[in-house]
Design an enzyme around this catalytic site. Structure first.
Site, PDB file in Angstrom:
ATOM      1  CB  CYS A 193      -5.443  -1.216  -1.678  1.00 22.19           C
ATOM      2  SG  CYS A 193      -6.724  -0.383  -0.753  1.00 22.19           S
ATOM      3  CG  ASN A 252      -0.417  -0.152   2.531  1.00 23.17           C
ATOM      4  OD1 ASN A 252       0.621  -0.772   2.700  1.00 23.17           O
ATOM      5  ND2 ASN A 252      -1.074   0.418   3.521  1.00 23.17           N
ATOM      6  CB  CYS A 309      -8.958  -4.339  -3.429  1.00 21.37           C
ATOM      7  SG  CYS A 309      -7.729  -3.046  -3.184  1.00 21.37           S
ATOM      8  CD  GLU A 353      -5.717  -5.731  -1.229  1.00 17.62           C
ATOM      9  OE1 GLU A 353      -5.079  -4.668  -1.098  1.00 17.62           O
ATOM     10  OE2 GLU A 353      -6.627  -6.073  -0.454  1.00 17.62           O
ATOM     11  CD  GLU A 389      -1.387   4.809   4.613  1.00 17.06           C
ATOM     12  OE1 GLU A 389      -0.849   5.612   5.409  1.00 17.06           O
ATOM     13  OE2 GLU A 389      -2.131   3.877   4.990  1.00 17.06           O
ATOM     14  CB  CYS A 408     -10.957  -2.148   0.644  1.00 18.04           C
ATOM     15  SG  CYS A 408     -10.372  -1.554  -0.954  1.00 18.04           S
TER      16      CYS A 408
HETATM   17  N1  THU Z   1      -5.460  -1.170   2.452  1.00 16.99           N
HETATM   18  C1  THU Z   1      -4.935  -2.040   1.526  1.00 16.99           C
HETATM   19  O1  THU Z   1      -3.781  -1.906   1.112  1.00 16.99           O
HETATM   20  N2  THU Z   1      -5.734  -3.032   1.068  1.00 16.99           N
HETATM   21  C2  THU Z   1      -7.017  -3.235   1.470  1.00 16.99           C
HETATM   22  O2  THU Z   1      -7.704  -4.074   0.894  1.00 16.99           O
HETATM   23  C3  THU Z   1      -7.551  -2.489   2.602  1.00 16.99           C
HETATM   24  C4  THU Z   1      -6.807  -1.264   2.976  1.00 16.99           C
HETATM   25  C5  THU Z   1      -4.610  -0.074   2.925  1.00 16.99           C
HETATM   26  C6  THU Z   1      -5.070   1.288   2.472  1.00 16.99           C
HETATM   27  C7  THU Z   1      -4.448   2.180   3.539  1.00 16.99           C
HETATM   28  O3  THU Z   1      -3.115   2.479   3.168  1.00 16.99           O
HETATM   29  C8  THU Z   1      -4.416   1.292   4.785  1.00 16.99           C
HETATM   30  O4  THU Z   1      -4.613  -0.029   4.332  1.00 16.99           O
HETATM   31  C9  THU Z   1      -5.473   1.635   5.822  1.00 16.99           C
HETATM   32  O5  THU Z   1      -6.727   1.678   5.247  1.00 16.99           O
END
Ligand code: THU
Length: 131
Positions: A56, A45, A90, A58, A47, A87
């Site tokens: 994300c 991930n 994704c 994935e 940010e 999520c």
């Molecule tokens: N996140 C993912 O990388 N994948 C997911 O399926 C759920 C959330 C990340 C996004 C963000 O950087 C952190 O988790 C908190 O939401």
């Protein structure tokens, strides 16, 4: 899916957590996708100070694989500290690019549970919906 491949996918997903750029949530996520030719491609991930721009793990893994020329995918693993689920966004992208595949959901210690992409996104809106 052979046990060894599942282990390799989960290990790559967990290793990718170290590469996560997650200074805001501190929730490190790693993913790994298995391509039709047997390659394993990881993502983490990423940010942003503008929070909603986060991408994300994935989707990073899948977009990376696609941009390297892979178009068919056999399985995906996602790893978090607590076995968190993919999520909604994704799930949509996994269905779009992979179709029906197994998704291995892992925590730091290894496989937590397995779901299919169909279970994760039942009754999907997809290319069939636009015919
Ligand atoms: N996140 C993912 O990388 N994948 C997911 O399926 C759920 C959330 C990340 C996004 C963000 O950087 C952190 O988790 C908190 O939401």
């Amino acid at each position: 899916m052979p046990e060894e491949i599942i282990k390799q996918l989960i290990k790559t997903a967990n290793d990718m957590r170290q590469k996560a750029y997650a200074p805001y949530s501190n929730y490190r996520v790693g993913a790994a996708v298995l391509t039709a030719d047997g390659s394993v491609i990881g993502g983490c991930n990423v940010e942003s100070a503008s929070y909603s721009l986060a991408c994300c793990a994935e989707r990073v893994a899948l977009f990376r694989a696609l941009s390297e020329g892979h178009q068919q995918f056999k399985a995906l693993a996602v790893a978090t500290r607590d076995g968190g689920s993919p999520c909604g966004a994704c799930r949509q992208v996994i269905w779009e690019l992979c179709g029906a595949i197994p998704v291995y959901i892992a925590d730091e210690t290894g496989l937590n549970r397995t779901a299919t992409s169909t279970e994760l996104l039942p009754d999907a809106f997809d290319k069939e919906s636009l015919k």
